[in-house]
Motif scaffolding. Structure first.
Motif, mmCIF file in Angstrom:
data_model
loop_
_atom_site.group_PDB
_atom_site.id
_atom_site.type_symbol
_atom_site.label_atom_id
_atom_site.label_comp_id
_atom_site.label_asym_id
_atom_site.label_seq_id
_atom_site.Cartn_x
_atom_site.Cartn_y
_atom_site.Cartn_z
ATOM 1 N N ILE A 1 97.897 107.762 -68.986
ATOM 2 C CA ILE A 1 97.262 107.176 -67.807
ATOM 3 C C ILE A 1 95.862 106.684 -68.144
ATOM 4 O O ILE A 1 95.441 105.599 -67.719
ATOM 5 N N THR A 2 95.124 107.476 -68.931
ATOM 6 C CA THR A 2 93.762 107.094 -69.286
ATOM 7 C C THR A 2 93.740 105.854 -70.164
ATOM 8 O O THR A 2 92.921 104.946 -69.959
ATOM 9 N N LEU A 3 94.619 105.806 -71.153
ATOM 10 C CA LEU A 3 94.635 104.662 -72.066
ATOM 11 C C LEU A 3 95.083 103.385 -71.362
ATOM 12 O O LEU A 3 94.538 102.307 -71.606
ATOM 13 N N LEU A 4 96.071 103.504 -70.485
ATOM 14 C CA LEU A 4 96.532 102.318 -69.767
ATOM 15 C C LEU A 4 95.478 101.809 -68.788
ATOM 16 O O LEU A 4 95.313 100.602 -68.623
ATOM 17 N N GLY A 5 94.750 102.744 -68.154
ATOM 18 C CA GLY A 5 93.688 102.347 -67.243
ATOM 19 C C GLY A 5 94.223 101.762 -65.952
ATOM 20 O O GLY A 5 95.427 101.590 -65.756
ATOM 21 N N SER A 6 93.289 101.424 -65.047
ATOM 22 C CA SER A 6 93.689 100.865 -63.763
ATOM 23 C C SER A 6 94.289 99.473 -63.910
ATOM 24 O O SER A 6 94.982 98.990 -63.010
ATOM 25 N N GLY A 7 94.040 98.820 -65.062
ATOM 26 C CA GLY A 7 94.626 97.504 -65.279
ATOM 27 C C GLY A 7 96.130 97.540 -65.399
ATOM 28 O O GLY A 7 96.795 96.499 -65.266
ATOM 29 N N SER A 8 96.707 98.717 -65.638
ATOM 30 C CA SER A 8 98.162 98.832 -65.729
ATOM 31 C C SER A 8 98.834 98.650 -64.375
ATOM 32 O O SER A 8 100.029 98.367 -64.299
ATOM 33 N N GLY A 9 98.068 98.818 -63.305
ATOM 34 C CA GLY A 9 98.638 98.661 -61.981
ATOM 35 C C GLY A 9 99.342 99.888 -61.454
ATOM 36 O O GLY A 9 100.040 99.804 -60.435
ATOM 37 N N PHE A 10 99.163 101.058 -62.104
ATOM 38 C CA PHE A 10 99.802 102.280 -61.618
ATOM 39 C C PHE A 10 98.821 103.180 -60.875
ATOM 40 O O PHE A 10 99.206 104.212 -60.348
ATOM 41 N N PHE A 11 97.548 102.805 -60.857
ATOM 42 C CA PHE A 11 96.591 103.457 -59.980
ATOM 43 C C PHE A 11 95.414 102.514 -59.794
ATOM 44 O O PHE A 11 95.212 101.580 -60.579
ATOM 45 N N ALA A 12 94.661 102.732 -58.736
ATOM 46 C CA ALA A 12 93.531 101.873 -58.406
ATOM 47 C C ALA A 12 92.273 102.716 -58.288
ATOM 48 O O ALA A 12 92.332 103.914 -57.975
ATOM 49 N N LEU A 13 91.132 102.102 -58.561
ATOM 50 C CA LEU A 13 89.853 102.790 -58.466
ATOM 51 C C LEU A 13 89.001 102.282 -57.304
ATOM 52 O O LEU A 13 88.133 102.997 -56.825
ATOM 53 N N VAL A 14 89.227 101.046 -56.883
ATOM 54 C CA VAL A 14 88.450 100.449 -55.798
ATOM 55 C C VAL A 14 89.403 99.699 -54.885
ATOM 56 O O VAL A 14 90.340 99.044 -55.361
ATOM 57 N N GLY A 15 89.175 99.783 -53.587
ATOM 58 C CA GLY A 15 89.997 99.069 -52.618
ATOM 59 C C GLY A 15 89.195 97.998 -51.905
ATOM 60 O O GLY A 15 88.694 98.216 -50.798
ATOM 61 N N GLU A 16 89.026 96.848 -52.552
ATOM 62 C CA GLU A 16 88.258 95.770 -51.941
ATOM 63 C C GLU A 16 88.960 95.255 -50.686
ATOM 64 O O GLU A 16 90.174 95.022 -50.701
ATOM 65 N N PRO A 17 88.237 95.052 -49.596
ATOM 66 C CA PRO A 17 88.881 94.590 -48.362
ATOM 67 C C PRO A 17 89.404 93.170 -48.455
ATOM 68 O O PRO A 17 90.238 92.774 -47.637
ATOM 69 N N PHE A 18 88.928 92.390 -49.429
ATOM 70 C CA PHE A 18 89.395 91.003 -49.537
ATOM 71 C C PHE A 18 90.658 90.887 -50.384
ATOM 72 O O PHE A 18 91.149 89.782 -50.615
ATOM 73 N N LEU A 19 91.198 92.004 -50.850
ATOM 74 C CA LEU A 19 92.440 92.005 -51.610
ATOM 75 C C LEU A 19 93.473 92.873 -50.893
ATOM 76 O O LEU A 19 93.169 93.991 -50.468
ATOM 77 N N SER A 20 94.677 92.376 -50.765
ATOM 78 C CA SER A 20 95.755 93.133 -50.147
ATOM 79 C C SER A 20 96.771 93.539 -51.208
ATOM 80 O O SER A 20 96.951 92.838 -52.210
#
Length: 418
Positions: free
Chosen positions: A167-186
């Protein structure tokens, strides 16, 4: 169901459940608290504990799955009236029951603390389902490894550490977890559904290819059994390729018909989900209106990123609950409108003076807007600018500040441009 509740009562997680709830809440509030009151950010905050619970469930699942072979019950399980995969499924479901329950406790707490300041709305289910799919994948992986491993200690340790490392190596760029929830993105529906299907395929493979299930190959109906196993493995591969081909997890949202704007002139407009920052936006707008006349060209409206599709780079962004980054972006827009367009200083020395003066002006505007210097939590800043010195200038009497600003404006306007 009787077997399921028996597994729930025998699971080692029954003793760890209170501790896991404490860990969930520690992750929820210990990492940050700026997400409170913003539904997409609160949804991501409630999902982040899955990053930690996933490896923990993988280790527990590996330990539980190895119980059959440790006690020499593989042959007895094969003689049972029920198919072997059903017993494996019950074990995995009992582990997931505890993990999902802890996960939901964190989500309920995140929603409860956000209600007073968030206004209408609720947690975004896409982010919650994202964390849920990660929990299922990790638990299923641990179950598969544990059913084949002979060491009752090494399998849980390696599985838990391995999942955490992956999980750490793949990072949030893998799309399996998120770190920020910007309101302009759904969160897009198709990528989320594909991740859920992938987690279900991995869980199916874990129970069909477990050690106690594979001996079914030696039975008379080994051909259908082989087809079942190959089918689940093929489903995992297909779902994995589909997730990779589905593209990013999020996409730009359609702007609302009515943004949440300050009541002052100039106006600062926000996404409705960021309405809790309206009071700060009002203060910033009033401070802009109080600037000495004739110094700057101030646009009448400033927009949060995403409210004007195609102009994201011009609009401000609220970074981790701090309006300082928004103030910096607004100040850059003001400087851009005020200074001569397309100026390219002819020499390196002239360029250094030009950009230093421009950056000092934008920093001064940011300080004036927010009513204080750059927060300690915000890193970096314009190059060549003594931010502390500029903050001191902003505390001087108005005539002193006006003279300081005019000196910098004179520098940039008298630069020899190409």
């Amino acid at each position: 169901m009787g077997a399921f509740w028996l597994e729930v009562r025998r699971s080692p997680l029954r003793w760890w459940f209170p501790f896991l709830v404490v860990v969930d809440l520690a992750v929820l509030f210990g990492r940050a608290r700026w997400w409170i009151g913003v539904w997409p950010q609160a949804s991501v905050a409630a999902q982040i504990p899955a990053f930690y619970f996933g490896p923990a469930l993988a280790a527990v699942s590996a330990w539980t799955a190895g119980r059959t072979s440790r006690h020499g019950l593989v042959d007895q399980l094969g003689a049972s009236a029920r198919p072997r995969w059903q017993a494996e499924c019950v074990q995995l479901a009992a582990t997931l029951c505890y993990g999902i329950l802890v996960y939901l406790v964190g989500a309920v707490v995140a929603a409860s603390v956000s209600f007073p300041s968030a206004g209408p709305g609720f947690l975004w289910p896409g982010y919650l389902l994202l964390g849920l799919s990660l929990l299922v994948i990790c638990s299923a992986t641990g179950h598969l490894v544990g059913s084949w491993a002979r060491s009752q200690i090494l399998a849980p340790v390696l599985t838990g550490v391995g999942c955490l490392a992956a999980i750490t190596l793949l990072g949030s760029g893998s799309g399996f977890f998120a770190l920020v929830g910007e309101p302009f993105l759904s969160v897009q529906v198709v990528p989320i559904l594909l991740r859920i299907l992938l987690s279900l395929a991995v869980a199916s493979a874990a129970v069909m290819v477990s050690r106690s299930s594979v001996p079914g190959f030696r039975q008379k109906r080994r051909a259908p059994r082989a087809l079942q196993v190959l089918g689940t493995l093929l489903a995992v591969m297909v779902a994995g390729f589909a997730v990779a081909a589905a593209g990013p997890l999020t996409s730009p949202r359609t702007p609302p018909k009515a943004a949440t704007c300050s009541d002052t002139q100039p106006r600062i407009c926000l996404w409705p989900e960021d309405r809790k920052y309206t009071s700060q936006a009002d203060v910033m707008a009033r401070n802009l209106a109080a600037l000495p006349a004739g110094l700057f060209v101030v646009p009448p409206v400033f927009y949060e990123r995403g409210l004007r599709p195609g102009r994201q780079l011009e609009d401000f962004y609220i970074g981790e609950g701090s309006m300082w980054e928004a103030a910096e972006s607004i100040s850059i827009n003001i400087i851009t409108e005020t200074l001569p367009r397309g100026c390219q200083p002819r020499s390196p020395a002239a360029a250094q003076k030009y950009y230093t003066a421009a950056f000092e002006l934008s920093t001064w505007l940011s300080v004036r807007m927010t009513g204080g210097g750059q927060p300690a939590s915000v890193r970096g800043g314009p190059p060549g600018v003594d931010r502390a010195a500029v903050a001191v200038v902003a505390t001087q009497p108005e005539p002193t500040q006006t003279a300081w600003v005019r000196d910098r404006l004179s520098t940039v306007r008298n630069t020899d441009c190409g």
